[in-house]
Structure formats: C-alpha cells, structure tokens
Design a protein around this motif. Structure first.
Motif, PDB file in Angstrom:
ATOM      1  N   MET A 108     -87.173 -70.476  58.683  1.00  0.00           N
ATOM      2  CA  MET A 108     -88.098 -69.718  59.543  1.00  0.00           C
ATOM      3  C   MET A 108     -87.318 -68.740  60.429  1.00  0.00           C
ATOM      4  SD  MET A 108     -91.075 -70.563  58.672  1.00  0.00           S
ATOM      5  CE  MET A 108     -90.514 -70.949  57.022  1.00  0.00           C
ATOM      6  N   ASP A 109     -86.084 -69.116  60.767  1.00  0.00           N
ATOM      7  CA  ASP A 109     -85.235 -68.295  61.659  1.00  0.00           C
ATOM      8  C   ASP A 109     -84.036 -67.779  60.876  1.00  0.00           C
ATOM      9  OD1 ASP A 109     -84.119 -67.090  63.837  1.00  0.00           O
ATOM     10  OD2 ASP A 109     -83.462 -68.928  64.801  1.00  0.00           O
ATOM     11  N   ASN A 110     -84.066 -66.711  60.195  1.00  0.00           N
ATOM     12  CA  ASN A 110     -85.176 -65.794  60.103  1.00  0.00           C
ATOM     13  C   ASN A 110     -85.276 -65.263  58.676  1.00  0.00           C
ATOM     14  OD1 ASN A 110     -87.267 -64.075  61.023  1.00  0.00           O
ATOM     15  ND2 ASN A 110     -85.802 -62.434  61.391  1.00  0.00           N
ATOM     16  N   ALA A 111     -84.987 -66.180  57.698  1.00  0.00           N
ATOM     17  CA  ALA A 111     -85.235 -65.768  56.310  1.00  0.00           C
ATOM     18  C   ALA A 111     -86.681 -65.302  56.215  1.00  0.00           C
ATOM     19  CB  ALA A 111     -84.971 -66.925  55.355  1.00  0.00           C
TER      20      ALA A 111
ATOM     21  N   GLY B  51     -75.660 -60.690  63.227  1.00  0.00           N
ATOM     22  CA  GLY B  51     -75.210 -61.017  64.583  1.00  0.00           C
ATOM     23  C   GLY B  51     -76.291 -61.260  65.618  1.00  0.00           C
ATOM     24  N   GLU B  52     -77.543 -61.506  65.184  1.00  0.00           N
ATOM     25  CA  GLU B  52     -78.599 -61.737  66.182  1.00  0.00           C
ATOM     26  C   GLU B  52     -78.336 -63.021  66.940  1.00  0.00           C
ATOM     27  OE1 GLU B  52     -82.340 -63.248  67.982  1.00  0.00           O
ATOM     28  OE2 GLU B  52     -81.105 -64.208  66.480  1.00  0.00           O
ATOM     29  N   GLU B  53     -77.971 -64.050  66.203  1.00  0.00           N
ATOM     30  CA  GLU B  53     -77.770 -65.367  66.826  1.00  0.00           C
ATOM     31  C   GLU B  53     -76.573 -65.362  67.781  1.00  0.00           C
ATOM     32  OE1 GLU B  53     -80.019 -67.473  66.550  1.00  0.00           O
ATOM     33  OE2 GLU B  53     -80.946 -67.386  64.562  1.00  0.00           O
ATOM     34  N   LYS B  54     -75.726 -64.332  67.675  1.00  0.00           N
ATOM     35  CA  LYS B  54     -74.568 -64.231  68.568  1.00  0.00           C
ATOM     36  C   LYS B  54     -74.925 -63.444  69.825  1.00  0.00           C
ATOM     37  CE  LYS B  54     -72.266 -66.039  65.138  1.00  0.00           C
ATOM     38  NZ  LYS B  54     -72.046 -67.503  65.133  1.00  0.00           N
TER      39      LYS B  54
ATOM     40  N   ILE C 252     -89.476 -58.615  63.597  1.00  0.00           N
ATOM     41  CA  ILE C 252     -90.004 -59.920  63.163  1.00  0.00           C
ATOM     42  C   ILE C 252     -88.891 -60.950  63.266  1.00  0.00           C
ATOM     43  CG2 ILE C 252     -91.097 -61.194  61.292  1.00  0.00           C
ATOM     44  CD1 ILE C 252     -92.026 -58.514  60.173  1.00  0.00           C
ATOM     45  N   ASP C 253     -89.118 -61.959  64.067  1.00  0.00           N
ATOM     46  CA  ASP C 253     -88.132 -63.023  64.196  1.00  0.00           C
ATOM     47  C   ASP C 253     -88.874 -64.345  64.343  1.00  0.00           C
ATOM     48  OD1 ASP C 253     -85.991 -64.633  64.586  1.00  0.00           O
ATOM     49  OD2 ASP C 253     -85.311 -63.688  66.452  1.00  0.00           O
ATOM     50  N   MET C 254     -88.824 -65.160  63.289  1.00  0.00           N
ATOM     51  CA  MET C 254     -89.385 -66.508  63.373  1.00  0.00           C
ATOM     52  C   MET C 254     -90.876 -66.451  63.711  1.00  0.00           C
ATOM     53  SD  MET C 254     -87.178 -69.286  65.502  1.00  0.00           S
ATOM     54  CE  MET C 254     -88.338 -69.806  66.760  1.00  0.00           C
TER      55      MET C 254
ATOM     56  N   ALA D  51     -85.546 -57.056  61.215  1.00  0.00           N
ATOM     57  CA  ALA D  51     -85.473 -58.518  61.234  1.00  0.00           C
ATOM     58  C   ALA D  51     -84.006 -58.917  61.094  1.00  0.00           C
ATOM     59  CB  ALA D  51     -86.267 -59.120  60.079  1.00  0.00           C
ATOM     60  N   HIS D  52     -83.609 -59.987  61.763  1.00  0.00           N
ATOM     61  CA  HIS D  52     -82.206 -60.398  61.594  1.00  0.00           C
ATOM     62  C   HIS D  52     -82.076 -61.280  60.364  1.00  0.00           C
ATOM     63  CE1 HIS D  52     -82.074 -64.661  63.129  1.00  0.00           C
ATOM     64  NE2 HIS D  52     -83.092 -64.302  63.885  1.00  0.00           N
ATOM     65  N   ILE D  53     -80.966 -61.081  59.660  1.00  0.00           N
ATOM     66  CA  ILE D  53     -80.719 -61.838  58.429  1.00  0.00           C
ATOM     67  C   ILE D  53     -79.721 -62.971  58.658  1.00  0.00           C
ATOM     68  CG2 ILE D  53     -79.044 -60.067  57.667  1.00  0.00           C
ATOM     69  CD1 ILE D  53     -79.906 -60.808  54.764  1.00  0.00           C
TER      70      ILE D  53
HETATM   71 ZN   LIG Z   1     -84.099 -65.601  65.197  1.00  0.00          ZN
END
Ligand SMILES: [Zn+2]
Length: 533
Positions: A330-333, A364-367, A392-394, A309-311
């Motif tokens: 939700m994205d993505n705590a 760096g997922e959002e990047k 798991i993402d959102m 999961a991305h933090i």
């Molecule tokens: Zn996400």
C-alpha cells in the motif's frame, strides 16, 4: 403496445448503463496485477539506492515504454539523484542526562533514538528547555519560543500544534527545516522531540526496531535545512518523565494538553544532556522516473499537470514475526500502479487532452521526501510549466469508496475541482480529519507546494466507526511493517473507482482554460509569488 414499450424500457435502462460503463474504465484487477510485481519479495522492499528498487524501476520503465509514454527524464525516463546515507554506529554512541552533577545514562532504543536527519555532531552538551510545541508562527501571532533563553541549549518539545493554528500551516511549521529555522535563530544547538502519544502512527517498539537502518539526505549542500543542528533525538513518551523530574510538571499532564491541541507551558528543565554520536556516511545514487503524455492544444500543451507517487519503500529491516522484507504494497506500490494505469488508459483512449501530463515516480520519499524535493528544485521541464501536482501516497482501498480525504482541499481551487469530480461520481469529500498527523507535509505533494505549484493528495476515507477502526488497525499493525505485503485484504472495486476519479481529475485540470490558483487566504500562495522557497 407491448413491444415498443419494452423497447423504450430497454433503451431507457441501456443508456445510463452504457454511460456509466464509459466512466468506470478500471476494475482494480490490473492495479492489483502490478502490485503483485512491485511488492513481491524479490523487490526487497525497494529501499532507496538498493538493487530491489532498481529492479522495480526497470519494471515501471518497461510498462511506460510499452504503453507508449514519452521519456521525460535526463537519461531517458530516469533522473539520477545523489544522496548521502547516514548510519548510526550505536556501540560508539551514547546519551546521558546530568542532574545535580550526577550522570544518568539513557538506554538508546529504549529511552531515546538518534535522528540522522540532522548532521549530528560527535559530541554535544547542553541544558534542556521545554519549549511546548516548539513552534514560532508570526502570521498567527504564536510563539512558543518567546522570552525563552535557548542560547547553547537543547529544546525539548512535544510534536503537534495548538488548535488555533490551521492544520496545513501547523504541518508546514513542523517540517524539519521550518522547525529548525526558528530554533536556530533563538540560539538552540539541538532538539529532543517527544512524539505526541495522541498521534503516534507506529508504536515506539517498532520505531526503535529500525533505528540503525541508514537514513539519507540529498547530497547537494543547497538542500541542507538543518545546519547547526548538532543533536536530534526522539524520546520515548513512556519514559519522558526522566526529562521532567524536578521541573514541577509531569509528562502526563503535558500530554493531556497536547492531545486536545491546547497551549503548552514553557520552562527550563533541571537536567542537561550529554550526547556522543558516531555516524557512518556513504554516497548513494538513486533515480526518479519521469514520463510525458503530450497534450493537443497549441498553447496549453506547453503546460503540465503532474501526477506523482513515490516508488521507494524502506527495504529490508529487522524481522517482525520472522519476516524481514518490508514490501510496501500500500505504501506505495499502490500509488505507482495508479500512475501506470492512468497513463496507459489516457494514452489509449482518444481523450482530447489540452495540457500535457507528466507522470513522476519519485525515489527517496521514505527518507524525507527527497526525490520529489530534488525534482521540484530541478525539474526536467520548464519549472513554470507545471500547473498542478496530484500526489498519491498510500490511498488505501480497504473499504468501499464512499468518501475521499482531500489534503490541501481549502488551499487552492484544485480542491474545488476534486470535489466536483468526486461528487459527480457519487463520492463525497472531506478535508484532513486528523490534522495532528501532519499528513499534508508528509508526502511528495509538499515538495511541489514549496515551489508554488498548487497540489492535492487524495486518500480513501472510512465513514463508519467500524471502518475507522480498520484504518487505525492498519496503521498500528501494517504501516511500515513487513505485513504491508500482498497478503492483506483490499477492495478492488474501491481501487478501480479511485483510479477513475484520478483519471477524470487529471483530464479536467488538463482541459481547464485557466491554470489552478491558490486561494487568496492560503498560506502557501506565498511560494507561488517567488516561484521558489
Ligand atoms: Zn508513502
């Protein structure tokens, strides 16, 4: 007679009740408790490389330690990753259309936005060609670029794909790297991409609001997939007719076709573009976090089932309704907390895990899926030992959990396992219901897939028109907005049930005698043969 009957009745009701209890180990409350920490304002939206993300990662490492998970990074739990941050200096940048020798300036933000995913050239000039979806997919005999002269030109495209291309394959070919590969071969020097209005998650006004926020790429040159892409612009669909004037086509007409995934025409446009881009670059470091839970089988313990999961999130940005902190609850705590809960639960309960589990929290997922891209290329365990990735993402527990969307369901037999686990818990499954949105390649599972590892991502699915509206409204209003925060309604029971299913899925994959396999007709199986891209 009465007594024994009563006893039998009690026993009868007691047994299923107990059996059920052992299945539902999560109530959603611990999950929400962690979210309250990671999505709090003092985490400052967890931007890659920010102090807020460092603080969030320290919290996660503390939880992993307390739960007794083993460190499996490079420096303890951490795996450092180097990035290059790129920020547009807008007042020294410009774009204009040239028509019949006359220059018509574009308004940045309003008409178009520079994408910094590509290494933008200081100056570019070139005629425009409309290339439809801009896709070249030989295995489906589909080529938007066939017969077009693109040498030294800029390709204009509408995002999306025609309906004869299966959604996973279409999504794959729409990644920045794959898309550019075909266009570069055809000689193009840049891309203007018009978001398909039928699949825009975020309204243009919100996209353009954060256009000056730094973008990032992995610093190491081995990851550069857009070499030679001198210009990358996103164009506001509401203003796209500026590009089509004089071509004999209107954007409206093309968008109608794209909405229904129909084939699009291809034709040269009557305008050229002149663009100047000034980009400020900076080195940034951020970390992935990796933890291990060893399995017990003498042989299989050397293999890993990955839960990822991305933090990171998008940090502090332009204010919306006076709020500047993009909390990313939700994205993505939400996904990070599932990993923490599942890790702690499996460590505590004496489940006889055969394979080992690897919990990977990526940055760096959002990047652009960068942390996972780095991890999949440089894993901290033997590359071939990772048998599967569940990402798991959102997953969004906004309604009671009755159905799951399983991304990648038809691609590997992991999909069958997910179906079995979900259905045995009274939850149905469906494949990606909105292939236009490309979600299959839009999160970290894709980095694992590119290295041959079968992967899935699971999201809670709405099942009624009313529920569907809730999910659509969430995207429009809260997705990548400051309001994805702690002040939003969530269904704790749905979150708990989701965690149960993820936990059961991990155990099932860990205990299966065979490692998961790609389906023979899956496009993505090719990456398993080479083991790398
Ligand atoms: Zn996400």
């Amino acid at each position: 007679m009465k007594k024994p009957l009563l006893f039998i009745l009690i026993a009868f009701f007691l047994v299923p009740a107990l059996a059920q209890e052992s299945l539902s180990s999560f109530d959603g409350k611990t999950w929400w408790g962690h979210i309250k920490v990671l999505a709090a304002d003092n985490m400052e939206g967890r931007d890659t490389g920010s102090p807020g993300l460092k603080k969030a990662e320290a919290y996660v490492v503390g939880q992993l330690k307390a739960a007794g998970l083993q460190p499996a990074g490079v420096k303890g739990y951490y795996q450092p990753v180097k990035f290059e941050s790129r920020q547009l200096v807008e007042k020294e940048s410009s774009a204009a259309l040239v028509r019949d020798g006359k220059t018509e300036a574009l308004t940045l933000a309003e008409d178009a936005i520079f994408s910094r995913r590509a290494d933008l050239a200081a100056e570019v000039e070139g005629p425009l060609v409309f290339v439809g979806y801009g896709l070249s997919i030989p295995e489906k005999d589909f080529d938007d670029l066939a017969g077009l002269d693109l040498k030294g030109k800029v390709a204009v495209l509408i995002t999306g794909s025609p309906s004869q291309i299966p959604s996973a394959l279409a999504a794959h070919h729409q990644t920045a790297g794959e898309r550019w590969k075909a266009l570069r071969t055809a000689g193009a020097v840049g891309i203007i991409s018009i978001p398909n209005p039928a699949s825009m998650d975020v309204p243009w006004s919100r996209t353009s609001l954060n256009r000056l926020h730094p973008s990032m790429e992995l610093a190491d040159a081995e990851f550069n997939e857009t070499e030679g892409e001198k210009l990358a612009l996103a164009f506001n669909p509401a203003h796209a007719d500026k590009l089509f004037a004089g071509s004999g086509h209107t954007f409206q007409e093309l968008a109608e076709l794209a909405k229904d995934r129909k084939p699009l025409p291809h034709f040269p446009l009557t305008v050229s573009i002149q663009a100047k881009a000034k980009v400020k670059k900076k080195a940034v470091e951020s970390e992935n976090i990796v933890a291990r839970l060893p399995g017990n089988d003498p042989q299989l313990k050397n293999e890993y089932v990955v839960l990822s999961a991305h933090i990171d999130h998008v940090g502090i940005g332009e204010p919306v309704n006076g709020d500047r902190i993009y909390n990313g609850a939700m994205d993505n705590a939400s996904g990070v907390e599932v990993l923490l809960d599942v890790a702690a639960s499996l460590k505590k309960h004496p489940e006889n895990l055969k394979r080992s589990l690897l919990f990977v929290f990526v940055t760096g997922e959002e990047k652009g899926l960068l942390g996972s891209k780095y991890f999949a290329a440089h894993p901290t365990v033997e590359p071939k030992s990772m048998v599967a990735d569940i990402n798991i993402d959102m997953f969004r527990p906004l309604v009671p959990l009755k159905m799951l969307t399983v991304l990648g369901m038809a691609e590997s037999d992991l999909g069958d396992v997910a179906r079995q686990v979900a259905e045995s818990n009274g939850v149905s499954v469906q494949p990606d219901p909105q292939p236009l949105r490309n979600v299959f390649v839009r999160s970290d599972q894709y980095s694992f897939i590119r290295h041959g590892i079968p992967a899935l991502a699971l999201d809670i699915a709405p099942t009624t028109p009313g529920e569907k509206q809730i999910y659509q409204d969430w995207l429009t209003n809260r997705y990548h907005a400051p309001s994805d925060d702690l002040d939003q309604p969530v269904d704790l029971a749905a979150a708990g049930k989701y965690e149960d299913i993820i936990r059961l899925l991990m155990v099932k994959v860990a205990d299966d005698a065979e490692r998961p396999q790609w389906k023979t007709d899956s496009f993505f199986g090719r990456y398993a043969e080479t083991g790398k891209e």
